[in-house]
Design a protein around this motif. Structure first.
Motif, short mmCIF file in Angstrom:
data_model
loop_
_atom_site.label_atom_id
_atom_site.label_comp_id
_atom_site.label_asym_id
_atom_site.label_seq_id
_atom_site.Cartn_x
_atom_site.Cartn_y
_atom_site.Cartn_z
N ARG A 57 96.41 73.67 49.17
CA ARG A 57 95.13 73.58 49.61
C ARG A 57 94.38 74.58 48.52
O ARG A 57 93.10 74.30 48.18
CB ARG A 57 94.94 74.41 50.91
CG ARG A 57 93.42 74.29 51.46
CD ARG A 57 92.79 72.85 51.32
NE ARG A 57 91.14 72.70 51.41
CZ ARG A 57 90.51 72.97 50.49
NH1 ARG A 57 90.89 73.39 49.49
NH2 ARG A 57 89.21 73.30 50.91
N LEU A 58 95.06 75.18 47.64
CA LEU A 58 94.51 76.12 46.67
C LEU A 58 94.07 75.29 45.73
O LEU A 58 93.05 75.34 44.75
CB LEU A 58 95.66 77.02 45.91
CG LEU A 58 95.11 77.86 44.85
CD1 LEU A 58 93.88 78.48 44.93
CD2 LEU A 58 96.35 78.62 44.13
N ASN A 59 94.87 74.02 45.29
CA ASN A 59 94.59 73.19 43.94
C ASN A 59 93.30 72.67 43.96
O ASN A 59 92.81 72.53 42.51
CB ASN A 59 95.50 72.19 43.83
CG ASN A 59 97.05 72.79 43.73
OD1 ASN A 59 97.13 73.84 42.81
ND2 ASN A 59 98.16 72.49 44.23
N PRO A 60 92.62 72.29 44.84
CA PRO A 60 91.12 71.79 44.61
C PRO A 60 90.12 72.98 44.22
O PRO A 60 88.99 72.75 43.83
CB PRO A 60 90.89 71.16 45.75
CG PRO A 60 91.67 71.14 46.83
CD PRO A 60 92.73 72.06 46.12
N ILE A 61 90.46 74.21 44.15
CA ILE A 61 89.67 75.47 43.77
C ILE A 61 89.99 75.77 42.58
O ILE A 61 89.00 76.17 41.73
CB ILE A 61 90.13 76.43 45.06
CG1 ILE A 61 89.75 75.96 46.56
CG2 ILE A 61 89.47 77.76 44.78
CD1 ILE A 61 90.17 76.88 47.60
#
Ligand SMILES: Cc1cc2nc3c(=O)[nH]c(=O)nc-3n(C[C@H](O)[C@H](O)[C@H](O)COP(=O)(O)OP(=O)(O)OC[C@H]3O[C@@H](n4cnc5c(N)ncnc54)[C@H](O)[C@@H]3O)c2cc1C
Length: 601
Positions: A436-440
């Motif tokens: 879930r970090l990767n789109p941020i």
């Protein structure tokens, strides 16, 4: 037996059948390599992943690093596992022999790292960020800086970071305030605060080399006034030994929903006299240099997202084959044994969707790696420049499509396990939290979509855009000749024609309407572009699979190839049509978001 981390057959399919990495061995740089050395590198990566990282995967998550006021504390197994990567020679597999590397092509190195990234994408960040830091200094630093900072990083003694973000400057780096003042000795003294710095502090290495964006006092405002500095945690003495501590203080660590293998630090630079900082390249060109690292990091983020999705897919697939539950609708006999859940069509839907997303995403990242290889080592200048043009254009898609759809794939892995997936006895919820970090980070999806639509598409009179679409057209022409796939090639052609209409319309509207309105659906454009790109990569995979089946009917690989063709059909039937919906929002300049007023929400 634990579920396989990923499917080795798939990695080999991508490397040898789709991206033909063996053909690269005709290039001077890779002449010592062959399929055997590539496979040996994958074997090493797999062995280290299975022996050192797999057993500690959940322990790393349950024991986030903590700051005890003096030092960062983390479980000792992390250092043991990272040292195993260093000892296996995998810190810099693509680097020159002279720098301790293996001179592997990027595509092959990605294969070698696949198991490691899949099992420990965030812990591996210590190594991958160091590698990207080295690549930047090698490209823009002086020979002395390379010798002093890069060599020990390549040897695994020092670690590297990228330090851009500040409390008031995240997506908008133009507003950063960290300041550098030139000293009498010609170096700089730096003051300011950075946040979220991955690997920002720890005791895993002798030293940490921060690449810091800062504004030299008196520099112009905005991105044109930003410079780049090397700021080490410890200064280096003239005899190359570790010297006194530089003014880089750990202000605290962030507590995250996932990604607990990697510290995320708030750093305070120069609390007394200023941290000693060494300018990289020329003043005021820092952001341009940093883009070297960011572009590489963006492809790494996409790859990590794809591999985290792939491992979730493998785990849930393994589970679904062994979990008995319920009976098929057609079975009315309560005395009959329950079926394994993979027999339920809806569970197969969730698995097929994960396959389509995760393998599609990984194909996209490997394509990015292939372009990066070609950009550096293709035989002619025309080929190098062609690869460079497409890579530059496609980077926002390579970063964001796997980052958006990878977590959706992990979400489905949780769903396949039902309640067991929601609990931490199984790692699928951990995969989701990590992914879930990767789109941020490395530029949010919103920022990537603006980069694609407003900058990359119209750039140089649409050169990158047209060059890339021509690649898709070549595949369409080829696949049209394959009777069983020809209709899919036609569908992709129609989707491209629609994309062209949408693109022409929105760019034309940007000349006559308010651009905040015209570009307000940029994420829909990114979704559309990404889905078309993935459909293209699935069509390529299906064509390879179809040919392999025809060349060798009834081989033991036939099921594997059927799976590729089936996933392509799924993507074309269930996902590609979404591009028309997204395209309509963009083309019709749907104003729902733009018109919404803050106090209506
Ligand atoms: C775990 C982790 C690791 C990280 N590692 C590093 C690192 O190693 N080095 C480093 O320098 N940074 C790092 N970052 C920082 C990361 O790159 C930023 O969090 C990211 O760029 C977003 O900035 P922000 O958090 O300030 O959010 P904001 O910039 O405040 O964004 C919030 C929201 O507003 C949207 N938004 C903001 N501006 C615009 C705009 N102009 N147009 C449209 N939408 C906009 C964003 O898309 C987002 O949805 C890390 C972050 C995390 C969480």
């Amino acid at each position: 037996m634990p579920a396989p981390i990923i499917n080795r057959r798939d990695i080999e399919f991508f490397l040898y059948e789709m991206f033909d990495v063996e053909s690269l061995t005709s290039r001077e740089r890779y002449k010592d390599h062959d399929k055997e050395t590539f496979n040996a590198a994958i074997d090493i990566g797999q062995a280290v992943a299975e022996k050192y990282f797999l057993p500690i995967r959940q322990k790393v998550d349950a024991n986030e690093p903590i700051f005890d006021g003096e030092k960062v504390q983390m479980i000792p197994e992390i250092k043991v596992a990272l040292d195993a990567v260093v000892n296996a020679g995998l810190t810099c597999p693509t680097s020159d022999y002279g720098m301790g590397g293996m001179q592997l092509p990027l595509v092959a190195a990605s294969g070698a790292f696949a198991y490691l990234s899949a099992v420990a994408s965030t812990t591996l960040g210590y190594i991958s960020l160091t590698h990207a830091n080295c690549n930047l200094i090698e490209s823009h630093g002086t020979p002395e800086q390379i010798e002093k900072w890069v060599r020990p990083m390549r040897e695994g003694r020092f670690a590297g970071t990228m330090a851009m973000t500040e409390p008031g400057a995240g997506s908008g780096l133009a507003d950063l305030t960290t300041t550098a003042i030139k000293n009498e000795d010609g170096d700089y003294r730096l003051t300011g605060n950075k946040i979220y710095i991955s690997g920002g502090d720890h005791d895993l290495n002798e030293n940490i080399i921060h690449l810091v964006l800062a504004r030299i006092k008196g520099a112009p405002k905005g991105i044109k006034g930003i410079s780049l500095f090397i700021v080490p945690k410890f200064l280096i003495n003239n005899d190359s030994s570790i010297g006194q501590r530089n003014e880089v203080a750990l202000a605290g660590l962030f507590h995250k929903m996932g990604g607990r293998g990697h510290t995320s630090a708030a750093l305070s630079f120069g609390e007394q006299n200023g941290a000693v900082a060494y300018l990289v390249g020329e003043e005021h060109k820092g952001l341009m240099y940093m883009f070297h690292m960011m572009n590489e990091a963006r492809i790494l983020v996409g790859t990590g997202a794809a591999l985290t999705a792939l491992t979730g897919f493998q785990y849930s697939l393994d589970y679904a084959k062994e979990r008995p539950q319920g009976r098929l609708l057609s079975c009315k006999d309560p005395e009959s044994p329950p079926v394994n859940i993979i027999e339920h069509p809806d569970v197969r839907r969730m698995l097929l969707t994960q396959k389509a997303y995760s393998e599609g995403a990984y194909a996209l990242c490997l394509y990015g790696h292939q372009l990066a290889d070609d950009e550096k080592t293709a035989p002619t200048e025309i080929e190098r420049s062609h690869a460079s043009t497409i890579l530059d254009f496609l980077t926002p898609v390579i970063k964001s499509w796997p980052s958006e759809w990878g977590p959706k794939s992990n979400d489905l892995a949780i769903q396949v396990l039902g309640g067991h997936g929601y609990c931490n006895e199984h790692p699928v919820e951990l995969f989701y939290r990590d992914n879930r970090l990767n789109p941020i980070h490395e530029g949010t999806t919103g920022i990537q979509s603006l980069d694609l639509l407003c900058r990359k598409v119209p750039m140089k009179s649409f050169t990158g855009y047209n060059t890339f679409l021509n690649e898709i057209s070549k595949t369409i022409i080829e696949v049209k000749q394959v009777p069983s796939l020809s209709s899919y090639a036609s569908e992709l052609k129609s989707a491209i024609e629609n994309l062209k209409v949408v693109t022409t319309t929105v760019i034309a509207q940007s000349q006559v309407q308010h651009i905040d309105l015209v570009y307000s659906n940029s994420v829909s454009y990114l979704n559309m572009f990404g889905h078309i790109t993935i459909a293209w990569l699935w069509l390529k995979q299906a064509a390879i699979a179809q040919k392999a089946i025809e060349n060798k009917p009834h081989s033991h690989d036939e099921k594997f190839y059927n799976g590729k063709i089936q996933a392509m059909k799924y993507f074309f039937n269930s996902e590609l049509p979404l591009t028309y919906h997204w395209g309509n929002l963009v083309k019709n300049i749907d104003s729902a978001s733009y018109d919404t007023q803050a106090d209506w929400l």
